[in-house]
Enzyme design. Sequence first.
Site, PDB file in Angstrom:
ATOM      1  N   GLU A 104      -7.966  -3.140  13.954  1.00 11.02           N
ATOM      2  CA  GLU A 104      -8.278  -4.171  12.962  1.00 11.02           C
ATOM      3  C   GLU A 104      -7.794  -3.708  11.595  1.00 11.02           C
ATOM      4  OE1 GLU A 104     -11.593  -3.293  14.492  1.00 11.02           O
ATOM      5  OE2 GLU A 104     -11.610  -4.930  15.957  1.00 11.02           O
ATOM      6  N   TYR A 116       1.971  -0.920  10.665  1.00  5.83           N
ATOM      7  CA  TYR A 116       1.718  -1.244  12.069  1.00  5.83           C
ATOM      8  C   TYR A 116       2.846  -2.111  12.642  1.00  5.83           C
ATOM      9  CZ  TYR A 116      -2.979   0.369  10.820  1.00  5.83           C
ATOM     10  OH  TYR A 116      -4.044   1.106  10.370  1.00  5.83           O
TER      11      TYR A 116
HETATM   12  N1  COA Z   1       4.001  -1.162   0.911  1.00 10.63           N
HETATM   13  C1  COA Z   1       4.650  -1.689   1.980  1.00 10.63           C
HETATM   14  N2  COA Z   1       4.826  -1.021   3.153  1.00 10.63           N
HETATM   15  C2  COA Z   1       4.297   0.212   3.242  1.00 10.63           C
HETATM   16  C3  COA Z   1       3.610   0.827   2.170  1.00 10.63           C
HETATM   17  C4  COA Z   1       3.474   0.087   0.969  1.00 10.63           C
HETATM   18  N3  COA Z   1       2.833   0.578  -0.116  1.00 10.63           N
HETATM   19  N4  COA Z   1       3.197   2.047   2.574  1.00 10.63           N
HETATM   20  C5  COA Z   1       3.618   2.221   3.838  1.00 10.63           C
HETATM   21  N5  COA Z   1       4.280   1.114   4.246  1.00 10.63           N
HETATM   22  C6  COA Z   1       4.852   0.879   5.567  1.00 10.63           C
HETATM   23  C7  COA Z   1       6.364   0.802   5.507  1.00 10.63           C
HETATM   24  O1  COA Z   1       6.784  -0.017   6.580  1.00 10.63           O
HETATM   25  C8  COA Z   1       6.752   2.251   5.769  1.00 10.63           C
HETATM   26  O2  COA Z   1       8.047   2.376   6.282  1.00 10.63           O
HETATM   27  P1  COA Z   1       9.263   2.634   5.243  1.00 10.63           P
HETATM   28  O3  COA Z   1       8.864   3.816   4.413  1.00 10.63           O
HETATM   29  O4  COA Z   1      10.420   2.860   6.146  1.00 10.63           O
HETATM   30  O5  COA Z   1       9.356   1.376   4.418  1.00 10.63           O
HETATM   31  C9  COA Z   1       5.762   2.616   6.843  1.00 10.63           C
HETATM   32  O6  COA Z   1       4.547   1.993   6.438  1.00 10.63           O
HETATM   33  C10 COA Z   1       5.542   4.110   7.023  1.00 10.63           C
HETATM   34  O7  COA Z   1       5.176   4.680   5.776  1.00 10.63           O
HETATM   35  P2  COA Z   1       4.466   6.093   5.696  1.00 10.63           P
HETATM   36  O8  COA Z   1       5.042   6.841   4.541  1.00 10.63           O
HETATM   37  O9  COA Z   1       4.460   6.769   7.027  1.00 10.63           O
HETATM   38  O10 COA Z   1       2.957   5.650   5.335  1.00 10.63           O
HETATM   39  P3  COA Z   1       1.927   6.430   4.387  1.00 10.63           P
HETATM   40  O11 COA Z   1       1.879   7.875   4.765  1.00 10.63           O
HETATM   41  O12 COA Z   1       2.196   6.097   2.972  1.00 10.63           O
HETATM   42  O13 COA Z   1       0.521   5.773   4.829  1.00 10.63           O
HETATM   43  C11 COA Z   1      -1.177   4.061   4.822  1.00 10.63           C
HETATM   44  C12 COA Z   1       0.332   4.372   4.942  1.00 10.63           C
HETATM   45  C13 COA Z   1      -1.406   2.570   5.077  1.00 10.63           C
HETATM   46  C14 COA Z   1      -1.949   4.862   5.886  1.00 10.63           C
HETATM   47  C15 COA Z   1      -1.649   4.466   3.395  1.00 10.63           C
HETATM   48  O14 COA Z   1      -1.124   3.540   2.464  1.00 10.63           O
HETATM   49  C16 COA Z   1      -3.161   4.561   3.222  1.00 10.63           C
HETATM   50  O15 COA Z   1      -3.774   5.602   3.469  1.00 10.63           O
HETATM   51  N6  COA Z   1      -3.782   3.447   2.761  1.00 10.63           N
HETATM   52  C17 COA Z   1      -5.243   3.456   2.505  1.00 10.63           C
HETATM   53  C18 COA Z   1      -6.023   3.517   3.804  1.00 10.63           C
HETATM   54  C19 COA Z   1      -5.743   2.318   4.683  1.00 10.63           C
HETATM   55  O16 COA Z   1      -5.681   1.193   4.214  1.00 10.63           O
HETATM   56  N7  COA Z   1      -5.640   2.575   6.006  1.00 10.63           N
HETATM   57  C20 COA Z   1      -5.411   1.541   6.996  1.00 10.63           C
HETATM   58  C21 COA Z   1      -6.697   1.069   7.521  1.00 10.63           C
HETATM   59  S1  COA Z   1      -6.464  -0.247   8.712  1.00 10.63           S
END
Ligand code: COA
Length: 153
Positions: A104, A116
């Site tokens: 979710e 995702y």
């Molecule tokens: N905006 C748009 N796409 C994003 C993004 C952003 N700010 N951050 C990550 N992505 C997507 C992109 O598709 C990215 O691929 P790309 O770099 O080739 O464009 C892909 O995710 C992988 O990015 P990655 O660097 O591995 O992600 P991250 O280490 O920055 O972590 C989250 C992503 C969501 C886990 C992080 O933003 C986070 O911790 N958010 C707060 C907690 C949260 O909301 N968790 C999810 C609960 S359901």
Amino acid sequence: MFSIIPLKQEHVDKLIELENECFSIPWTIRMFEDELESPIATYYVAMLEDELVGYVGMWQILDEGHVTNIAVKKKYRRKGVASLLLDKIIEVADGYPLTMLTLEVRRSNEPAKSLYAKYGFVEEGLRIGYYADNNEDAIIMTRREQIHESSDI
Ligand code: COA
């Protein structure tokens, strides 16, 4: 650079700091301790040397994997840490093997939805008002790419 290792009790205090940084309804020490003891739970943390920078969790329920959470410290975002964590969970799910992964996500959480989607999760449903803090809807996203078809069908 980043290493992905199983969550251990010694990580829990740092995990709480990460939770508080990342979520409006953070999990508690007790919740993570319960996860550590749960036979259906699998958790990994991402480390940069001694610093805990992220984590991911999954529950195995019959042949389904439920991704409970994934989070990365703000300072280390957009460096592929969540991708490394998801790669690990998918490797574990494929190993069981599980037929699907589901989760979710808040309707407004574009970074997570984009992450995702990149991994083949598709929007399959909605839980109206799922999140207690602001009544936000949850989108249910599911990845069925790891379906292992029986050879005798
Ligand atoms: N905006 C748009 N796409 C994003 C993004 C952003 N700010 N951050 C990550 N992505 C997507 C992109 O598709 C990215 O691929 P790309 O770099 O080739 O464009 C892909 O995710 C992988 O990015 P990655 O660097 O591995 O992600 P991250 O280490 O920055 O972590 C989250 C992503 C969501 C886990 C992080 O933003 C986070 O911790 N958010 C707060 C907690 C949260 O909301 N968790 C999810 C609960 S359901």
